[in-house]
Design a protein around this motif. Sequence first.
Motif, mmCIF file in Angstrom:
data_model
loop_
_atom_site.group_PDB
_atom_site.id
_atom_site.type_symbol
_atom_site.label_atom_id
_atom_site.label_comp_id
_atom_site.label_asym_id
_atom_site.label_seq_id
_atom_site.Cartn_x
_atom_site.Cartn_y
_atom_site.Cartn_z
ATOM 1 N N LYS B 61 73.286 22.625 39.877
ATOM 2 C CA LYS B 61 74.030 21.909 38.757
ATOM 3 C C LYS B 61 74.975 20.952 39.286
ATOM 4 N N ALA B 62 75.522 21.246 40.652
ATOM 5 C CA ALA B 62 76.316 20.312 41.249
ATOM 6 C C ALA B 62 75.904 18.947 41.591
ATOM 7 N N PHE B 63 74.505 19.080 42.013
ATOM 8 C CA PHE B 63 73.932 17.649 42.253
ATOM 9 C C PHE B 63 73.019 16.874 41.315
ATOM 10 N N ALA B 64 72.659 17.838 40.117
ATOM 11 C CA ALA B 64 71.873 17.347 39.105
ATOM 12 C C ALA B 64 72.339 15.833 38.626
ATOM 13 N N PRO B 65 71.276 14.915 38.075
ATOM 14 C CA PRO B 65 69.991 15.050 38.304
ATOM 15 C C PRO B 65 69.331 14.884 39.590
ATOM 16 N N ALA B 66 70.045 14.958 40.737
ATOM 17 C CA ALA B 66 69.386 14.553 42.183
ATOM 18 C C ALA B 66 69.062 15.996 42.524
ATOM 19 N N PRO B 67 68.015 16.177 43.495
ATOM 20 C CA PRO B 67 67.851 17.388 43.892
ATOM 21 C C PRO B 67 69.086 17.964 44.944
ATOM 22 N N VAL B 68 68.884 19.396 45.164
ATOM 23 C CA VAL B 68 69.969 19.965 46.099
ATOM 24 C C VAL B 68 69.642 19.205 47.353
ATOM 25 N N PRO B 69 70.759 18.738 48.198
ATOM 26 C CA PRO B 69 70.748 18.054 49.256
ATOM 27 C C PRO B 69 70.590 19.063 50.492
ATOM 28 N N PHE B 70 70.593 20.460 50.329
ATOM 29 C CA PHE B 70 70.526 21.189 51.346
ATOM 30 C C PHE B 70 69.185 22.218 51.572
ATOM 31 N N ALA B 71 68.875 22.615 52.593
ATOM 32 C CA ALA B 71 67.616 23.460 52.782
ATOM 33 C C ALA B 71 68.244 25.034 52.652
ATOM 34 N N LEU B 72 67.328 25.888 52.372
ATOM 35 C CA LEU B 72 67.587 27.336 52.629
ATOM 36 C C LEU B 72 67.521 27.898 53.745
#
Lengths: 449, 312
Positions: B61-72
């Motif tokens: 939700k924080a970065f929408a509509p861009a993808p999450v800028p972190f890996a898991l």
Amino acid sequence: MTSTTDQVAGLDDLAATTLLRFATAGSVDDGKSTLVGRLLHDSKSVLTDQMEAVEAVSAQRGQEAPDLALLTDGLRAEREQGITIDVAYRYFATARRRFILADTPGHVQYTRNMVTGASTADLAVVLVDARNGVIEQTRRHAAVAALLRVPHVVLAVNKMDLVGYQESVFAAIAEEFTAYASDLGVPEITAIPISALAGDNVVEPSANMDWYGGPTVLEHLETVPVSHDLTACPARFPVQYVIRPQSAEHPDYRGYAGQIASGVLRVGEAVTVLPSGRTSVIEGIDALGESVDIAWAPQSVTVRLKDDIDISRGDLIAPSANAPATTQDVVATVCHVADQPLSVGARVLIKHTTRTVKAIVKEIPSRLTLDDLSQHPEPGQLVANDIGLVVVRTAEPLALDAYADSRRTGSFLLIDPADGTTLAAGMAGESFASKAETTVQPDDEGWDF
Amino acid sequence: MTTTVAHVHGETDAPYALSHLDALESEAVHIFREVAGEFEKPVILFSGGKDSIVMLHLALKAFAPAPVPFALLHVDTGHNFPEVLEYRDRTVAEHGLRLHVASVQDYIDAGKLRERPDGTRNPLQTVPLTEAIQQLKFDAVFGGGRRDEEKARAKERVFSLRDEFSQWDPRRQRPELWQLYNGRHAPGEHVRVFPLSNWTELDVWQYIAREGIELPEIYFAHEREVFKRNGMWLTAGEWGGPKESETPETRLIRYRTVGDMSCTGAVDSDAVTLDAVIAEIAVSRLTERGATRADDKMSEAAMEDRKREGYF
């Protein structure tokens, strides 16, 4: 009245509650642990396994009754020494509200700890012992609450059972405290006579003090208004992060992500971006997946503007009609929180909202003594727990409000660039509190029954 | 112009009040965005448990509509629930995420870690975790830790500076003032970040219900072959249970936390829906960890000691 059975409300009822952040302050033997313990215990926030652990350790130490301080003293060193080292955060809930309690130690490094707890608090509970009345430490707590602009202060006059539940004892303390705190500029003071140990007026109204017609501590915590100060101020939107998907689905999306620091933002509003001074109009507001026409502090949103102008992290978006001035010369009251001193000439970093810039400490005009609020001129440096006035020159302009107008955009950190240590908590503006302006003599109705 | 007033539920104090869930969500999103703005290479610790699932949802939700800028990053103990690993892989694929796995089993096979006599692998996670952080050069590591979980965690900052050995020193924490998080660190050091610090277990479940977030099925009541060890129902399986003296039986249970099978206990439950789970937690007299985590019972300061060594 709150009861534990209210906890089992339906999902909709539970989601409807609001959040209150508050801090407690009290000297060593004022009964703060007992008050915190009772609030946690009576709101079902101490569960069986936690209580069993407290009972086991208390018994192991040969104590007759469970030591409720063990519920809050979480670290090895704290338990070994029987002291509270640092601020801890506690959580409890009633059917009406969720609470985040910043539990601040009263006796070690009190100023920086209470400043830390009070910085995010909507309300501060200041405890006094009814037998001792307003003491130096009480005045210190009131001064910190005033300095940090905590909107509501509760004076909990504890141990009323030890003064025969006399109204006159309470009234005298309440009057003295209210006069002192109002003079400092504390906007709202509620005095409550309690016995944390016996449970009078903490969660249940006291049968021993029928002369008192006001709320219990919990009732007051449940009903005091929150957040009104944030939305009454002009809008401030520090840009945290620029969202640019550059995907096939969103080739032109350019959104400015941030948390609204104060006020209300509306689609169609003319805005100015600081420090550049460029202007545009809010084209859209995305509130975490939902497109809205209006959003307010402290919502995290993404703002889109009509014009494609250069905006990055650290910029501030504000209504053109009410934008702050920018400055490179910051006059502020700071609380020094680090062990290493802050001296005139020190090169530091200043972190204000989402912007971090280089700065130099030009002057330390005065250091404040909280006990009597006297000013000591030109101390040369500030050490841990000192509060003082500083003048800082920044390398780049900051869009800084007075702390008196906005706790969020008037506050900053001073950071040691060499090792990253947080040196000081800063509050922009000349005055310690509105002492000179508030000379109203409170009458008998000066506290809130 | 029509005015859309979102996120105001029920009884509030002012026209511009936020519900407690909205306030917590807003704060967590702010923390995610601060890290994205200030760090070079953050990573989200993802176990497939409810807290890390909520973290991922908030990041989306924080970065929408861009993808999450972190890996898991998942620290795989080798004793994970298969349902959770399946959920993990499906989620990673669905959102186009990158997943790093640090494997306790690999460390044991290579002789770098030794199996404990009690068979518990949870404390063994610290070495693979801290080495993965060093090798992959992560400078911010999101964890799902909540301050309501445990008394040592109640002292944890939202931004928690760790030295080059990933150690936590509770006496040398930075005061955290206002919403101004200080993430400065020297090369080799990193910052652990806890966006859910101010959430309680009930908040997490209410948020999951409100947002309609899917969870691994082991969180809901189901029949499973379990056996009793140290007063807890553990899942029977190849990881090392039951021993000869322990008897497996099939019970109707669910999990309140998801972790290593060797130390995560199940609770008797018939809660098959989110509402039933929330009702069950609202009246429970046991904390989440007290009910289901063996490793926290090892000593009075077990969590503090593990955190000092670099545990999350």
